[in-house]
Every structure is written in C-alpha cells, then in structure tokens.
Design an enzyme around this catalytic site. Sequence first.
Site, PDB file in Angstrom:
ATOM      1  CB  ILE A 257      -1.164  -0.260   1.316  1.00 43.59           C
ATOM      2  CG1 ILE A 257      -1.969   1.624   1.118  1.00 43.59           C
ATOM      3  CG2 ILE A 257      -0.252  -0.264   2.400  1.00 43.59           C
ATOM      4  CD1 ILE A 257      -3.139   1.088   2.425  1.00 43.59           C
ATOM      5  CB  SER A 258       1.348   4.056  -2.586  1.00 43.88           C
ATOM      6  OG  SER A 258       1.528   3.323  -3.191  1.00 43.88           O
ATOM      7  CD  GLN A 259       5.707   8.958   1.022  1.00 46.48           C
ATOM      8  OE1 GLN A 259       6.230   8.235  -0.138  1.00 46.48           O
ATOM      9  NE2 GLN A 259       6.366   9.961   1.485  1.00 46.48           N
TER      10      GLN A 259
END
Length: 204
Positions: free
Chosen positions: A51-53
């Site tokens: 899950i991206s920043q």
Amino acid sequence: MVRVQVAERGIRDRRVLGAMLDVPRHEFVPESLQAQAYDDHPLPIGAGQTISQPYIVAVMLEYLELQPTDRVLEVGTGSGYVTALLSRMCAEVYSVERHAGLAAAAEATLARLGYSNVKIRVGDGGQGWPEYAPFDAIVVSAATSEMPPALFAQLREAGRMVVPVGPPTSQQLQLIRKTNGHAEVQVMEGCRFVPLVEGTVAGD
C-alpha cells in the site's frame, strides 16, 4: 496524517484532502500492521505488493484533477485503499488487479465499507479494461519502463493519466494528457513503486 504528511507538504486539492480524511486507511492494511497505517511510508499487503505512502498517493490524485463526474481506471487495486479514495471523488471506478487473492480481499473490504461505485477484475493491468473505455483519468500504481500504449488508447480526449516511469530501482511520476490524440508528457517528482507485471495473470 492528512494535516502533517499531506496538507503541510503542499497538497491543496480539497477533494483529495477530504477523501483522505474520510477513508480509514487502517482498514486496508494487514491487522498486524494497523498501528503503522497512518505513518508516511508504504506497507506490505502480501503477494509482493504494497500500500503506497500516503503523500505520494495524494500527489498522484492531485495531478489528475479529478471531477465528481469522472470515470476512472485504476491499474493495481492492491489493498483497495486508492480505489476507496477514487470512489469518494469520482462517479465510476474500474480497477484491475493481477493477483486474485488481493482482488478478492479488496473487493470484500470495499463492499463492507460501502464503496459501491467500484468494479474490480483480475487481469493484466497493462491492458486496462477496454470494455469500459474511454476513461477520463487513469492512475497506475505500479512502475513501468514506458507509458503503456494500451492504457493511453483507453484515455478519452483531454483525459489525464499518472504513471510511475523508470527502472525498478526508482521512477519519476509522469502526468500524461491526451491532446488531439497525442501524448503531452510532464515529468513530475521521483518515486518508487513495485513493477507493473504484464502478461499471464498470476494465481494466488
């Protein structure tokens, strides 16, 4: 998270900020990592994906200048977090995920939380979802060595696409607009995403 990691770092789009306030990010990470859900870094979600920043997600969504009437294609459903943000900002969201297990988990989470204007399918993200094209906007949550031509073909005239382009070690976000059938490319900031894997769809 939204105030310190997103708004104070320059994100001004009120609809992006509102969606990030509304969507509970901890619901989209493994239970063992929920204590870190609002930290400003990516987290593993299984199948070699992340899950991206939060900040880079906000940047990508702000670049797209999303409107409430937009039909959006997402490449790389992952946990479904960005899908949920898009659901709050747009009329229709079509999301493609190559890993069946991730797609099923994301679909279940989104349904449980009431995000109903979303369709997810398992497939090759590089090929998009031509049955529902053209799209007003496309967001690619995986790195590619060049703009995928099949995705650009599914972008409507004046549509926008954000995609991380570059080698596996590091990329730059590109904002691509379709103008008179041609790609107008703006190179934005640096980033690092897992690679977009095209071809045969993986099983879990």
